[in-house]
Design a protein around this motif. Structure first.
Motif, mmCIF file in Angstrom:
data_model
loop_
_atom_site.group_PDB
_atom_site.id
_atom_site.type_symbol
_atom_site.label_atom_id
_atom_site.label_comp_id
_atom_site.label_asym_id
_atom_site.label_seq_id
_atom_site.Cartn_x
_atom_site.Cartn_y
_atom_site.Cartn_z
ATOM 1 N N THR A 182 79.462 57.859 82.595
ATOM 2 C CA THR A 182 79.504 57.821 83.940
ATOM 3 C C THR A 182 80.402 59.190 84.084
ATOM 4 O O THR A 182 80.054 60.709 84.637
ATOM 5 C CB THR A 182 80.543 57.167 84.692
ATOM 6 O OG1 THR A 182 81.510 56.611 83.749
ATOM 7 C CG2 THR A 182 78.801 56.113 85.344
ATOM 8 N N ASP B 29 79.793 62.197 81.690
ATOM 9 C CA ASP B 29 77.977 62.962 82.570
ATOM 10 C C ASP B 29 78.173 63.712 84.198
ATOM 11 O O ASP B 29 78.047 65.101 83.689
ATOM 12 C CB ASP B 29 77.095 62.087 82.931
ATOM 13 C CG ASP B 29 76.186 61.421 82.303
ATOM 14 O OD1 ASP B 29 76.169 61.824 81.060
ATOM 15 O OD2 ASP B 29 75.646 59.987 82.467
ATOM 16 N N PHE B 30 79.924 63.543 84.020
ATOM 17 C CA PHE B 30 80.092 63.919 85.803
ATOM 18 C C PHE B 30 80.190 65.562 85.324
ATOM 19 O O PHE B 30 79.934 66.710 86.232
ATOM 20 C CB PHE B 30 81.392 63.489 86.362
ATOM 21 C CG PHE B 30 82.041 63.820 87.151
ATOM 22 C CD1 PHE B 30 82.100 63.774 87.760
ATOM 23 C CD2 PHE B 30 83.283 64.746 86.754
ATOM 24 C CE1 PHE B 30 83.195 64.828 89.050
ATOM 25 C CE2 PHE B 30 84.458 65.522 87.048
ATOM 26 C CZ PHE B 30 83.864 65.670 88.869
ATOM 27 N N GLU C 195 77.635 67.167 84.192
ATOM 28 C CA GLU C 195 76.546 67.489 85.626
ATOM 29 C C GLU C 195 77.102 68.417 86.300
ATOM 30 O O GLU C 195 76.499 69.615 87.244
ATOM 31 C CB GLU C 195 76.407 66.646 86.339
ATOM 32 C CG GLU C 195 75.400 65.545 86.703
ATOM 33 C CD GLU C 195 75.935 64.243 86.521
ATOM 34 O OE1 GLU C 195 76.552 64.158 87.439
ATOM 35 O OE2 GLU C 195 74.875 63.296 86.260
ATOM 36 N N VAL D 223 76.540 72.413 85.025
ATOM 37 C CA VAL D 223 75.151 72.653 85.182
ATOM 38 C C VAL D 223 75.129 73.614 86.748
ATOM 39 O O VAL D 223 74.796 74.727 86.934
ATOM 40 C CB VAL D 223 74.030 71.460 85.790
ATOM 41 C CG1 VAL D 223 72.928 71.825 86.586
ATOM 42 C CG2 VAL D 223 74.105 70.773 84.517
ATOM 43 N N ARG D 224 76.374 72.262 87.899
ATOM 44 C CA ARG D 224 76.279 73.058 89.404
ATOM 45 C C ARG D 224 76.853 74.581 89.305
ATOM 46 O O ARG D 224 77.009 75.716 89.529
ATOM 47 C CB ARG D 224 77.524 72.187 89.593
ATOM 48 C CG ARG D 224 76.553 71.284 90.605
ATOM 49 C CD ARG D 224 75.755 71.861 91.505
ATOM 50 N NE ARG D 224 76.347 72.008 92.772
ATOM 51 C CZ ARG D 224 75.916 73.461 92.835
ATOM 52 N NH1 ARG D 224 74.763 74.469 92.898
ATOM 53 N NH2 ARG D 224 76.265 73.236 94.414
ATOM 54 N N ARG E 61 77.517 69.193 97.121
ATOM 55 C CA ARG E 61 77.644 68.059 97.056
ATOM 56 C C ARG E 61 77.512 66.622 98.079
ATOM 57 O O ARG E 61 77.859 67.407 99.341
ATOM 58 C CB ARG E 61 79.345 68.111 96.597
ATOM 59 C CG ARG E 61 79.322 68.174 94.998
ATOM 60 C CD ARG E 61 80.487 67.828 94.583
ATOM 61 N NE ARG E 61 81.062 66.905 94.152
ATOM 62 C CZ ARG E 61 80.770 66.542 92.709
ATOM 63 N NH1 ARG E 61 79.848 67.172 92.428
ATOM 64 N NH2 ARG E 61 81.409 64.602 92.085
#
Length: 259
Positions: free
Chosen positions: A104, A107-108, A111, A114-115, A144
């Motif tokens: 988690t 991945d945070f 991710e 990516v933003r 978000r």
């Protein structure tokens, strides 16, 4: 009185002594290396215990997450770096985040990276590929979902660090006392950095202003601002008596405050 020459036995003793010293040195290095490996193993074990105990806080609390990352850095552990440990439970090769806290948190950051890429791409026409870390963080937060974990400037910087495999396209740079994310493979020279730093004060610069304050020639000042203008890192206001070269982030932040 004649002095006796040095015999072969003396040379043999010298070689033997040198070999003994070399052997002793190798032994000390081996012992020290083993001791360091043992200490690192202990640190890693304690780090794992701490991470598992406070996993929820690390996931949900940005300040706690930042402190944990700094603690890792203090003992030479980069939590975002890939690990080569053969950990069958985690498949090996995952980051410290993934190994200690599950996917988690890992991945945070990916991710978030990516933003970061999306925001940098969307605003490149406005700022020439140079966006303030705080501005980028605010833009990310606006996109978000409600209830999503808060994102700090420290989180943004760590997310940018995961983009290193992309080469020099994404990096953090300091201009004056402000941090920026650069998303174009172009290094700023000293003059360009000085112009951007000066623009942080009033939001804009002029050629005459640079000549007076930095003691530059007109040609040097004109070259610096035109280079930045061509890259989209400055915007020009031709309505003033002398052309003013504005920082896009300053103008956009003013517009957002007015709204």
């Amino acid at each position: 009185m004649s002095r006796k020459g040095v015999g072969l036995a003396a040379f043999d003793r010298s070689r033997l002594t040198s070999a003994q010293f070399a052997s002793h040195g190798n032994s000390l290095r081996s012992t020290n290396a083993q001791a360091l490996e043992t200490q690192l193993a202990v640190f890693r074990s304690l780090l794992q215990q701490f991470a598992q105990t406070h996993a929820r806080d690390i996931r949900s609390n940005p300040s706690f997450r930042a402190q944990f990352a700094r603690m890792c850095a203090a003992i030479g552990v980069d939590p975002l770096a890939s690990s080569n440990n053969n950990n069958t439970n985690n498949g090996g090769g995952g980051s410290i985040w993934a190994q200690l806290l599950g996917r988690t948190v890992n991945d945070f950051y990916f991710e978030l990276a990516v933003r970061v890429v999306e925001v940098c791409g969307a605003t490149r026409g406005e700022n020439g590929g140079l966006i303030g870390v705080l501005e980028l963080r605010d833009r990310v937060m606006k996109g978000r979902m409600e209830g999503a974990p808060d994102v700090t400037e420290d989180d943004v910087l760590r997310a940018v660090a995961t983009l290193k495999p992309l080469g020099s396209s994404y990096s953090v740079m300091k201009v004056g006392n402000k941090s920026y994310i650069r998303s174009v493979p172009k290094e700023l020279n000293t003059d360009q950095s000085a112009v951007l730093e000066a623009a942080q004060v009033l939001g804009y610069v002029g050629v005459s202003m640079l000549m007076v304050n930095l003691r530059w020639t007109r040609a040097r000042a004109q070259t610096a601002v035109e280079d930045l203008l061509g890259e989209g890192m400055l915007w020009v206001d031709k309505q003033a008596p002398e052309w003013e070269y504005w920082s896009p982030s300053f103008i956009l932040s003013g517009d957002e405050m007015a709204d």
